[in-house]
Enzyme design. Structure first.
Site, PDB file in Angstrom:
ATOM      1  N   TYR A  71      56.470  27.601  51.774  1.00  0.00           N
ATOM      2  CA  TYR A  71      55.766  28.734  52.367  1.00  0.00           C
ATOM      3  C   TYR A  71      56.787  29.654  53.021  1.00  0.00           C
ATOM      4  CZ  TYR A  71      50.742  28.104  51.944  1.00  0.00           C
ATOM      5  OH  TYR A  71      49.459  28.052  51.478  1.00  0.00           O
ATOM      6  N   GLU A  73      55.797  33.212  54.498  1.00  0.00           N
ATOM      7  CA  GLU A  73      55.217  34.474  54.965  1.00  0.00           C
ATOM      8  C   GLU A  73      56.211  35.211  55.850  1.00  0.00           C
ATOM      9  OE1 GLU A  73      51.170  32.304  54.516  1.00  0.00           O
ATOM     10  OE2 GLU A  73      53.244  31.741  54.900  1.00  0.00           O
ATOM     11  N   ASP A 248      52.360  54.462  39.441  1.00  0.00           N
ATOM     12  CA  ASP A 248      52.217  53.108  38.903  1.00  0.00           C
ATOM     13  C   ASP A 248      52.933  53.093  37.557  1.00  0.00           C
ATOM     14  OD1 ASP A 248      51.445  50.749  37.707  1.00  0.00           O
ATOM     15  OD2 ASP A 248      49.331  50.919  38.247  1.00  0.00           O
ATOM     16  N   THR A 277      54.572  46.169  37.600  1.00  0.00           N
ATOM     17  CA  THR A 277      54.618  44.740  37.308  1.00  0.00           C
ATOM     18  C   THR A 277      56.039  44.416  36.876  1.00  0.00           C
ATOM     19  OG1 THR A 277      53.879  45.236  35.060  1.00  0.00           O
ATOM     20  CG2 THR A 277      52.195  44.506  36.637  1.00  0.00           C
ATOM     21  N   LYS A 280      55.473  42.915  31.150  1.00  0.00           N
ATOM     22  CA  LYS A 280      55.323  44.065  30.250  1.00  0.00           C
ATOM     23  C   LYS A 280      56.687  44.489  29.697  1.00  0.00           C
ATOM     24  CE  LYS A 280      51.033  45.792  32.342  1.00  0.00           C
ATOM     25  NZ  LYS A 280      50.929  45.161  33.666  1.00  0.00           N
ATOM     26  N   ARG A 286      55.404  37.138  35.295  1.00  0.00           N
ATOM     27  CA  ARG A 286      54.207  37.852  35.728  1.00  0.00           C
ATOM     28  C   ARG A 286      54.263  38.024  37.243  1.00  0.00           C
ATOM     29  NH1 ARG A 286      50.490  38.483  31.919  1.00  0.00           N
ATOM     30  NH2 ARG A 286      48.900  38.964  33.493  1.00  0.00           N
TER      31      ARG A 286
END
Length: 485
Positions: A71, A73, A248, A277, A280, A286
């Site tokens: 973790y 954060e 985008d 992203t 692509k 991903r």
């Protein structure tokens, strides 16, 4: 790595995959089998989905590590959990590669997906343009100083802002203000389209709509627009109405990274915030990413806890590897080939009488209007899948069949370019697709009415197409040298 067919998978990597699958099979053999079958299926199909690609073995292997277990954060050097020194290294390297690759002032690599990246960008703009001045006006030292009445007032301000984005049927994305999407619910939104005759962006029309609507945010970029965008003009429009320009570039990030899009067509020098992203055309894992100017960096840096939870450290590591690959000279060659191959595919369709939205392409997307074959997009997509050609149905401007059945099929060249396809192969792909669609007819419903979903393919056409596709694919193997037990 310019294409995967030119690079044999090292024996060590092949052994690693097989051993990993053995470990998986010992716990859940059905998952191991599905994983193996996915490679078999991808090797055997002409993958023309514009949003898909093939990541390198290095990228794939990076994701399968114990970095998944941590973790983290927060941000680099400022985590809410102890023991994040290695995650700090991973995130710092990924951000460094992103800044250098795209020439960005700031990069945020934590978003899990494209929609997460867009949500981070939207809320960052709201925090920078609305929350900050609002707090200053009320003399608050921070959000913890607000009364409940203040919170209600701030929520009304944040939830009453305007967004102008490209309409879905013109080639925009769900997250650009489409009403059923969260972006269409969190903003008072309007959309701009394309010229009804040419299908091209009309910047004067966008300017006129922006001046009338006066949005806080203008979103540029696309998921199914087969042309380039002049982002310098879009910034001029945004400046004229006092809007933040958000781009985008999820679909065409690889063409930006590979310097196919430069100058006015490169969004990074012109936009306040750019989202993307990392798969692509960028050919990574991903995931998502946000690039921003220094002005917006503090707001973007609050992506966690503002929108995101714990970052996926193993995916950030894979992003770093993919971005390092994209900084190599071979990637620029690949990106140019993607654009050249799209032109070859489009020319192949046009020479055979097919109808394309905008009449062609100058990016990686070809949008085929299948109404000329008497089919819906859903019928065409299904018939092509039966024939070994993987595409996705897509709306065309003013689509009479709506967003579910559609009148178009979207095709893209990134994946097959990764496999080494060139001009001749893409011309042949166009020939195969036209042959399938010409020999497909719409079906009828149980009541005898015309159906938008059922279809019939001429005898032997699907089998013939699969055989022809196999010939092309055999010349350009996927992950050569990788043999699964």
């Amino acid at each position: 790595m310019s294409d995967l067919s030119a690079t044999n998978i090292p024996a060590l990597a092949s052994s690693a995959y097989n051993q990993a699958l053995e470990v998986i099979a010992a716990v859940e053999p059905r998952i191991a089998e599905a994983t193996k079958q996915e490679l078999v299926d991808q090797r055997a199909s002409l993958k023309l989905i514009a949003s898909e690609n093939y990541a390198s073995p290095a990228v794939l292997l990076t994701m399968g590590s114990w970095l998944s277990d941590k973790y983290a954060e927060g941000t680099v050097g400022h985590r809410f959990y102890a023991g994040c020194q290695n995650v700090d290294t991973v995130e710092s390297l990924a951000a460094e590669h992103a800044r250098e690759l795209f020439g960005a002032e700031y990069a945020y690599v934590q978003p899990h997906s494209g929609i997460d990246a867009n949500l981070v960008a939207f809320w960052s703009i709201l925090a920078h343009r609305v929350e900050g001045p609002w707090l200053e006006k009320f003399g608050a030292r921070g959000v913890n100083d607000l009364s409940e009445a203040d919170w209600e007032s701030l929520r009304a301000e944040l939830g009453n802002q305007r967004l102008l984005g490209m309409s879905l049927d013109a080639g925009g994305h769900l997250t650009h203000g489409f009403r059923p999407n969260i972006s269409g619910k969190m903003f008072h939104q309007q959309q701009y389209g394309t010229d009804p005759e040419t299908g091209l962006l009309d910047y004067d029309a966008v300017r006129a709509k922006a001046k009338e609507f006066k949005p806080l945010v203008i979103v540029a970029g696309y998921s199914a627009y087969p042309r380039r965008v002049n982002f310098a003009k879009m910034r001029e429009i945004a400046d004229e109405v006092g809007a933040t320009l958000m781009v985008d570039m999820a679909h065409f990030a690889g063409l930006v990274a590979g310097k196919v899009f430069t100058g006015e067509e490169d969004p990074v020098p012109h936009a306040h915030i750019v989202t993307t992203t990392t798969h692509k055309s960028l050919r990574g894992p991903r995931g998502g990413m946000v690039l921003a100017t220094e002005e917006y960096a503090p707001s973007v840096d609050r992506g966690c806890p503002m929108v995101l939870g714990g970052p996926l450290s193993h995916v950030m590591a894979a992003k770093a590897v993919a971005l390092a690959e994209a900084r190599q000279p071979a990637f620029a060659t690949y990106a140019q080939n993607v654009a050249d191959n799209a032109k070859s595919l489009a020319d192949g369709f046009l020479s055979r009488g097919a109808k394309l939205v905008t009449g062609g392409t100058d990016n990686h997307i070809v949008l085929l209007d299948v109404s000329s074959f008497g089919l819906t997009g859903r019928q065409a997509e299904s018939a092509l899948l039966d024939s070994g050609v993987v595409t996705n149905r897509n709306s065309v401007p003013a689509d009479p069949n709506g967003a579910w059945y559609t009148s178009g099929v979207r095709l893209g060249t990134p994946a097959l370019t990764t496999r080494g396809f060139g001009h001749d192969e893409f011309d042949r792909v166009a020939e195969l697709i036209v042959d399938v669609l010409t020999n497909t007819s719409p079906g009828t419903t149980s009541a005898g009415a015309p159906s938008k979903a059922s279809y019939a393919i001429g005898d032997g056409v699907a089998e013939k197409t699969k055989a022809a596709a196999a010939e092309l694919l055999d010349k350009h193997p996927l992950y050569p040298g990788l043999e699964l037990a």
